[in-house]
Design a protein around this motif. Structure first.
Motif, mmCIF file in Angstrom:
data_model
loop_
_atom_site.group_PDB
_atom_site.id
_atom_site.type_symbol
_atom_site.label_atom_id
_atom_site.label_comp_id
_atom_site.label_asym_id
_atom_site.label_seq_id
_atom_site.Cartn_x
_atom_site.Cartn_y
_atom_site.Cartn_z
ATOM 1 N N PHE A 55 0.811 -1.220 0.000
ATOM 2 C CA PHE A 55 0.000 0.000 0.000
ATOM 3 C C PHE A 55 0.841 1.265 0.000
ATOM 4 O O PHE A 55 0.516 2.247 -0.696
ATOM 5 C CB PHE A 55 -0.927 -0.002 1.225
ATOM 6 N N LEU A 56 1.930 1.271 0.768
ATOM 7 C CA LEU A 56 2.705 2.495 0.966
ATOM 8 C C LEU A 56 3.234 3.099 -0.342
ATOM 9 O O LEU A 56 3.205 4.323 -0.495
ATOM 10 C CB LEU A 56 3.851 2.242 1.949
ATOM 11 N N PRO A 57 3.723 2.291 -1.311
ATOM 12 C CA PRO A 57 4.167 2.906 -2.573
ATOM 13 C C PRO A 57 3.066 3.678 -3.289
ATOM 14 O O PRO A 57 3.338 4.726 -3.894
ATOM 15 C CB PRO A 57 4.636 1.706 -3.397
ATOM 16 N N PHE A 58 1.823 3.181 -3.239
ATOM 17 C CA PHE A 58 0.710 3.921 -3.842
ATOM 18 C C PHE A 58 0.544 5.284 -3.168
ATOM 19 O O PHE A 58 0.384 6.310 -3.834
ATOM 20 C CB PHE A 58 -0.603 3.140 -3.714
ATOM 21 N N LEU A 59 0.584 5.264 -1.843
ATOM 22 C CA LEU A 59 0.337 6.486 -1.075
ATOM 23 C C LEU A 59 1.447 7.511 -1.282
ATOM 24 O O LEU A 59 1.182 8.692 -1.556
ATOM 25 C CB LEU A 59 0.199 6.133 0.407
ATOM 26 N N THR A 60 2.696 7.084 -1.162
ATOM 27 C CA THR A 60 3.808 8.029 -1.302
ATOM 28 C C THR A 60 3.913 8.553 -2.742
ATOM 29 O O THR A 60 4.238 9.734 -2.951
ATOM 30 C CB THR A 60 5.139 7.373 -0.900
ATOM 31 N N THR A 61 3.624 7.697 -3.729
ATOM 32 C CA THR A 61 3.660 8.160 -5.119
ATOM 33 C C THR A 61 2.557 9.173 -5.380
ATOM 34 O O THR A 61 2.758 10.154 -6.120
ATOM 35 C CB THR A 61 3.519 6.970 -6.089
ATOM 36 N N ASP A 62 1.392 8.973 -4.778
ATOM 37 C CA ASP A 62 0.292 9.927 -4.936
ATOM 38 C C ASP A 62 0.680 11.287 -4.364
ATOM 39 O O ASP A 62 0.462 12.330 -4.994
ATOM 40 C CB ASP A 62 -0.955 9.393 -4.230
ATOM 41 N N VAL A 63 1.256 11.292 -3.175
ATOM 42 C CA VAL A 63 1.708 12.547 -2.562
ATOM 43 C C VAL A 63 2.787 13.204 -3.419
ATOM 44 O O VAL A 63 2.801 14.425 -3.616
ATOM 45 C CB VAL A 63 2.220 12.284 -1.133
ATOM 46 N N LYS A 110 -9.016 -1.658 7.557
ATOM 47 C CA LYS A 110 -9.139 -0.337 6.949
ATOM 48 C C LYS A 110 -8.666 0.780 7.867
ATOM 49 O O LYS A 110 -8.194 1.823 7.405
ATOM 50 C CB LYS A 110 -10.588 -0.082 6.542
ATOM 51 N N HIS A 111 -8.787 0.590 9.170
ATOM 52 C CA HIS A 111 -8.464 1.667 10.113
ATOM 53 C C HIS A 111 -7.006 2.093 9.983
ATOM 54 O O HIS A 111 -6.710 3.301 9.890
ATOM 55 C CB HIS A 111 -8.757 1.217 11.544
ATOM 56 N N ALA A 112 -6.086 1.135 9.964
ATOM 57 C CA ALA A 112 -4.658 1.456 9.883
ATOM 58 C C ALA A 112 -4.322 2.125 8.547
ATOM 59 O O ALA A 112 -3.544 3.081 8.493
ATOM 60 C CB ALA A 112 -3.826 0.189 10.065
ATOM 61 N N VAL A 113 -4.927 1.623 7.471
ATOM 62 C CA VAL A 113 -4.665 2.188 6.146
ATOM 63 C C VAL A 113 -5.192 3.619 6.057
ATOM 64 O O VAL A 113 -4.512 4.515 5.554
ATOM 65 C CB VAL A 113 -5.311 1.302 5.065
ATOM 66 N N LEU A 114 -6.407 3.843 6.545
ATOM 67 C CA LEU A 114 -6.982 5.184 6.513
ATOM 68 C C LEU A 114 -6.201 6.143 7.401
ATOM 69 O O LEU A 114 -6.068 7.335 7.072
ATOM 70 C CB LEU A 114 -8.451 5.127 6.951
ATOM 71 N N LEU A 115 -5.664 5.633 8.506
ATOM 72 C CA LEU A 115 -4.865 6.478 9.393
ATOM 73 C C LEU A 115 -3.578 6.920 8.704
ATOM 74 O O LEU A 115 -3.186 8.089 8.778
ATOM 75 C CB LEU A 115 -4.538 5.708 10.677
ATOM 76 N N THR A 147 -3.118 7.164 5.473
ATOM 77 C CA THR A 147 -3.513 8.075 4.397
ATOM 78 C C THR A 147 -3.802 9.466 4.943
ATOM 79 O O THR A 147 -3.336 10.480 4.388
ATOM 80 C CB THR A 147 -4.754 7.533 3.667
ATOM 81 N N ALA A 148 -4.560 9.530 6.030
ATOM 82 C CA ALA A 148 -4.910 10.822 6.609
ATOM 83 C C ALA A 148 -3.670 11.552 7.117
ATOM 84 O O ALA A 148 -3.546 12.776 6.952
ATOM 85 C CB ALA A 148 -5.917 10.622 7.747
ATOM 86 N N ALA A 149 -2.735 10.803 7.729
ATOM 87 C CA ALA A 149 -1.529 11.424 8.268
ATOM 88 C C ALA A 149 -0.667 12.034 7.158
ATOM 89 O O ALA A 149 -0.224 13.190 7.253
ATOM 90 C CB ALA A 149 -0.718 10.397 9.058
ATOM 91 N N LEU A 150 -0.443 11.276 6.087
ATOM 92 C CA LEU A 150 0.425 11.765 5.015
ATOM 93 C C LEU A 150 -0.226 12.907 4.238
ATOM 94 O O LEU A 150 0.430 13.903 3.904
ATOM 95 C CB LEU A 150 0.787 10.627 4.068
ATOM 96 N N PHE A 151 -1.520 12.800 3.987
ATOM 97 C CA PHE A 151 -2.200 13.881 3.286
ATOM 98 C C PHE A 151 -2.362 15.109 4.180
ATOM 99 O O PHE A 151 -2.417 16.235 3.688
ATOM 100 C CB PHE A 151 -3.557 13.419 2.765
ATOM 101 N N GLY A 152 -2.431 14.891 5.493
ATOM 102 C CA GLY A 152 -2.457 16.018 6.420
ATOM 103 C C GLY A 152 -1.164 16.811 6.363
ATOM 104 O O GLY A 152 -1.165 18.051 6.337
ATOM 105 N N VAL A 153 -0.029 16.084 6.313
ATOM 106 C CA VAL A 153 1.273 16.738 6.167
ATOM 107 C C VAL A 153 1.346 17.485 4.838
ATOM 108 O O VAL A 153 1.861 18.611 4.759
ATOM 109 C CB VAL A 153 2.411 15.696 6.261
#
Length: 221
Positions: free
Chosen positions: A44-52, A94-99, A101-107
Protein backbone atom coordinates in the motif's frame (compact mmCIF):
# COMPACT_ATOMS: atom_id res chain seq x y z
CA UNK A 1 9.97 23.80 -36.05
CA UNK A 2 13.74 24.00 -35.59
CA UNK A 3 15.94 21.15 -34.39
CA UNK A 4 16.01 22.42 -30.79
CA UNK A 5 12.21 22.67 -30.68
CA UNK A 6 11.83 19.20 -32.13
CA UNK A 7 14.27 17.80 -29.57
CA UNK A 8 12.35 19.47 -26.74
CA UNK A 9 9.06 18.07 -28.00
CA UNK A 10 10.55 14.59 -28.33
CA UNK A 11 12.06 14.75 -24.85
CA UNK A 12 8.81 15.99 -23.34
CA UNK A 13 6.92 13.17 -25.07
CA UNK A 14 9.44 10.64 -23.75
CA UNK A 15 8.92 11.91 -20.19
CA UNK A 16 5.15 11.57 -20.53
CA UNK A 17 5.30 8.13 -22.18
CA UNK A 18 7.85 6.53 -19.87
CA UNK A 19 6.39 7.99 -16.67
CA UNK A 20 2.83 6.99 -17.42
CA UNK A 21 4.15 3.56 -18.40
CA UNK A 22 5.80 3.30 -14.98
CA UNK A 23 2.62 4.42 -13.20
CA UNK A 24 0.50 1.93 -15.17
CA UNK A 25 2.45 -1.00 -13.71
CA UNK A 26 0.09 -0.70 -10.76
CA UNK A 27 -2.76 -1.83 -13.02
CA UNK A 28 -1.64 -5.43 -12.51
CA UNK A 29 -2.08 -4.98 -8.75
CA UNK A 30 -5.47 -3.39 -9.37
CA UNK A 31 -6.52 -6.37 -11.51
CA UNK A 32 -5.29 -8.77 -8.83
CA UNK A 33 -7.29 -6.99 -6.13
CA UNK A 34 -10.47 -6.95 -8.21
CA UNK A 35 -10.22 -10.60 -9.23
CA UNK A 36 -9.33 -11.99 -5.79
CA UNK A 37 -11.08 -9.30 -3.71
CA UNK A 38 -7.98 -9.43 -1.51
CA UNK A 39 -4.82 -7.34 -1.09
CA UNK A 40 -2.38 -10.22 -0.61
CA UNK A 41 1.17 -9.37 -1.76
CA UNK A 42 0.11 -5.83 -2.72
CA UNK A 43 2.04 -3.04 -1.00
CA UNK A 44 0.00 0.00 0.00
CA UNK A 45 2.70 2.50 0.97
CA UNK A 46 4.17 2.91 -2.57
CA UNK A 47 0.71 3.92 -3.84
CA UNK A 48 0.34 6.49 -1.08
CA UNK A 49 3.81 8.03 -1.30
CA UNK A 50 3.66 8.16 -5.12
CA UNK A 51 0.29 9.93 -4.94
CA UNK A 52 1.71 12.55 -2.56
CA UNK A 53 4.75 12.89 -4.82
CA UNK A 54 2.51 13.39 -7.87
CA UNK A 55 0.42 16.04 -6.14
CA UNK A 56 3.55 17.88 -5.01
CA UNK A 57 5.05 17.91 -8.51
CA UNK A 58 1.65 18.89 -9.93
CA UNK A 59 1.74 21.99 -7.73
CA UNK A 60 5.31 22.73 -8.83
CA UNK A 61 4.39 22.28 -12.48
CA UNK A 62 1.34 24.52 -12.12
CA UNK A 63 3.38 27.25 -10.43
CA UNK A 64 6.11 26.92 -13.05
CA UNK A 65 3.65 26.71 -15.94
CA UNK A 66 5.18 23.46 -17.21
CA UNK A 67 2.63 21.48 -19.24
CA UNK A 68 4.68 18.27 -19.20
CA UNK A 69 4.80 18.21 -15.40
CA UNK A 70 1.12 19.05 -15.17
CA UNK A 71 -0.07 16.30 -17.55
CA UNK A 72 2.15 13.55 -16.14
CA UNK A 73 1.42 14.23 -12.49
CA UNK A 74 -2.30 14.88 -12.94
CA UNK A 75 -2.72 11.49 -14.62
CA UNK A 76 -0.33 9.88 -12.13
CA UNK A 77 -2.24 11.26 -9.14
CA UNK A 78 -5.52 10.00 -10.61
CA UNK A 79 -4.08 6.50 -11.11
CA UNK A 80 -2.56 6.33 -7.63
CA UNK A 81 -5.83 7.53 -6.09
CA UNK A 82 -7.60 4.73 -7.97
CA UNK A 83 -5.12 2.17 -6.61
CA UNK A 84 -5.50 3.56 -3.08
CA UNK A 85 -9.31 3.45 -3.29
CA UNK A 86 -9.24 -0.18 -4.45
CA UNK A 87 -6.79 -1.15 -1.69
CA UNK A 88 -8.92 0.51 0.99
CA UNK A 89 -12.04 -1.19 -0.39
CA UNK A 90 -10.59 -4.70 -0.27
CA UNK A 91 -8.32 -4.34 2.78
CA UNK A 92 -9.70 -6.04 5.91
CA UNK A 93 -7.86 -3.64 8.25
CA UNK A 94 -9.14 -0.34 6.95
CA UNK A 95 -8.46 1.67 10.11
CA UNK A 96 -4.66 1.46 9.88
CA UNK A 97 -4.67 2.19 6.15
CA UNK A 98 -6.98 5.18 6.51
CA UNK A 99 -4.86 6.48 9.39
CA UNK A 100 -1.70 6.35 7.25
CA UNK A 101 -3.51 8.07 4.40
CA UNK A 102 -4.91 10.82 6.61
CA UNK A 103 -1.53 11.42 8.27
CA UNK A 104 0.43 11.77 5.01
CA UNK A 105 -2.20 13.88 3.29
CA UNK A 106 -2.46 16.02 6.42
CA UNK A 107 1.27 16.74 6.17
CA UNK A 108 0.80 17.52 2.47
CA UNK A 109 -2.01 19.99 3.20
CA UNK A 110 0.09 21.70 5.87
CA UNK A 111 2.91 22.00 3.35
CA UNK A 112 0.59 23.49 0.74
CA UNK A 113 -0.76 25.92 3.31
CA UNK A 114 2.77 27.05 4.10
CA UNK A 115 3.87 27.42 0.47
CA UNK A 116 0.74 29.19 -0.77
CA UNK A 117 -0.16 31.32 2.24
CA UNK A 118 3.09 32.11 4.07
CA UNK A 119 5.47 32.47 1.11
CA UNK A 120 4.02 35.37 -0.91
CA UNK A 121 7.00 35.74 -3.25
CA UNK A 122 6.43 33.54 -6.30
CA UNK A 123 10.11 32.90 -7.00
CA UNK A 124 10.82 31.95 -3.38
CA UNK A 125 7.76 29.71 -3.36
CA UNK A 126 8.92 27.99 -6.54
CA UNK A 127 12.38 27.35 -5.10
CA UNK A 128 11.12 26.04 -1.76
CA UNK A 129 8.44 23.87 -3.37
CA UNK A 130 11.01 22.53 -5.86
CA UNK A 131 13.36 21.66 -3.00
CA UNK A 132 10.58 19.86 -1.13
CA UNK A 133 9.63 17.85 -4.25
CA UNK A 134 13.27 16.99 -4.90
CA UNK A 135 13.91 15.71 -1.37
CA UNK A 136 10.70 13.68 -1.40
CA UNK A 137 11.52 12.10 -4.79
CA UNK A 138 15.08 11.26 -3.71
CA UNK A 139 13.76 9.57 -0.57
CA UNK A 140 11.37 7.50 -2.70
CA UNK A 141 14.16 6.35 -5.01
CA UNK A 142 16.45 5.47 -2.10
CA UNK A 143 13.82 3.69 0.00
CA UNK A 144 14.14 0.32 -1.86
CA UNK A 145 17.82 0.02 -0.90
CA UNK A 146 16.84 -2.29 1.95
CA UNK A 147 15.20 -4.60 -0.59
CA UNK A 148 18.36 -4.58 -2.70
CA UNK A 149 20.39 -5.60 0.34
CA UNK A 150 17.93 -8.44 0.91
CA UNK A 151 18.38 -9.56 -2.71
CA UNK A 152 22.16 -9.74 -2.22
CA UNK A 153 21.71 -11.61 1.05
CA UNK A 154 19.31 -14.21 -0.39
CA UNK A 155 20.89 -14.29 -3.89
CA UNK A 156 17.37 -14.09 -5.30
CA UNK A 157 15.74 -11.43 -7.49
CA UNK A 158 12.23 -12.81 -7.02
CA UNK A 159 11.20 -9.71 -5.07
CA UNK A 160 12.27 -7.41 -7.94
CA UNK A 161 10.23 -6.51 -11.02
CA UNK A 162 12.28 -6.42 -14.21
CA UNK A 163 9.65 -4.43 -16.14
CA UNK A 164 9.39 -1.85 -13.36
CA UNK A 165 13.19 -1.59 -13.25
CA UNK A 166 13.35 -0.81 -16.98
CA UNK A 167 10.45 1.64 -16.70
CA UNK A 168 12.12 3.42 -13.77
CA UNK A 169 15.44 3.65 -15.62
CA UNK A 170 13.84 5.13 -18.74
CA UNK A 171 11.70 7.51 -16.68
CA UNK A 172 14.59 8.72 -14.52
CA UNK A 173 16.88 9.18 -17.53
CA UNK A 174 14.28 11.14 -19.52
CA UNK A 175 13.48 13.46 -16.60
CA UNK A 176 17.17 13.99 -15.89
CA UNK A 177 17.68 15.09 -19.50
CA UNK A 178 14.52 17.20 -19.33
CA UNK A 179 15.73 18.97 -16.19
CA UNK A 180 19.15 19.48 -17.74
CA UNK A 181 17.54 20.95 -20.84
CA UNK A 182 15.48 23.37 -18.74
CA UNK A 183 18.43 24.03 -16.41
CA UNK A 184 16.15 23.10 -13.54
CA UNK A 185 18.13 21.30 -10.81
CA UNK A 186 14.93 20.48 -8.91
CA UNK A 187 13.89 18.22 -11.80
CA UNK A 188 17.32 16.95 -12.82
CA UNK A 189 19.01 16.11 -9.50
CA UNK A 190 16.30 13.96 -7.81
CA UNK A 191 16.10 11.66 -10.82
CA UNK A 192 19.79 10.76 -10.75
CA UNK A 193 19.32 8.31 -7.83
CA UNK A 194 16.60 6.62 -9.90
CA UNK A 195 19.16 5.92 -12.63
CA UNK A 196 21.69 4.62 -10.12
CA UNK A 197 19.29 2.31 -8.27
CA UNK A 198 17.88 1.01 -11.57
CA UNK A 199 21.37 0.16 -12.82
CA UNK A 200 22.06 -1.63 -9.53
CA UNK A 201 18.87 -3.66 -10.02
CA UNK A 202 19.85 -4.58 -13.57
CA UNK A 203 23.23 -5.73 -12.27
CA UNK A 204 21.43 -7.87 -9.68
CA UNK A 205 19.26 -9.42 -12.40
CA UNK A 206 22.45 -10.28 -14.28
CA UNK A 207 24.18 -11.53 -11.13
CA UNK A 208 21.24 -13.60 -9.89
CA UNK A 209 19.15 -14.62 -12.95
CA UNK A 210 15.64 -16.03 -12.54
CA UNK A 211 16.76 -19.56 -13.47
CA UNK A 212 19.31 -19.43 -10.67
CA UNK A 213 16.55 -18.27 -8.30
CA UNK A 214 14.46 -21.33 -9.11
CA UNK A 215 17.42 -23.64 -8.54
CA UNK A 216 18.17 -21.87 -5.26
CA UNK A 217 14.57 -22.33 -4.10
CA UNK A 218 14.65 -26.04 -5.02
CA UNK A 219 17.78 -26.51 -2.95
CA UNK A 220 16.06 -24.85 0.02
CA UNK A 221 13.05 -27.21 -0.11
Amino acid sequence: MDAAGAADTLLSGACVLFTLGMFSTGLSDLKHMRMTRRVDNVQFLPFLTTDVNNLSWLSYGTLKGDGTLIVVNAVGAALQTLYISAYVHYCPRKHAVLLQTAALFGVLLLGFGYFWLLVPNTEARLQQLGLFCSVFTISMYLSPLADLAKVIQTKSTQRLSFSLTIATLLTSASWTLYGFRLRDPYIMVPNLPGIVTSLIRLWLFWKYPQEQDRNYQLLQT
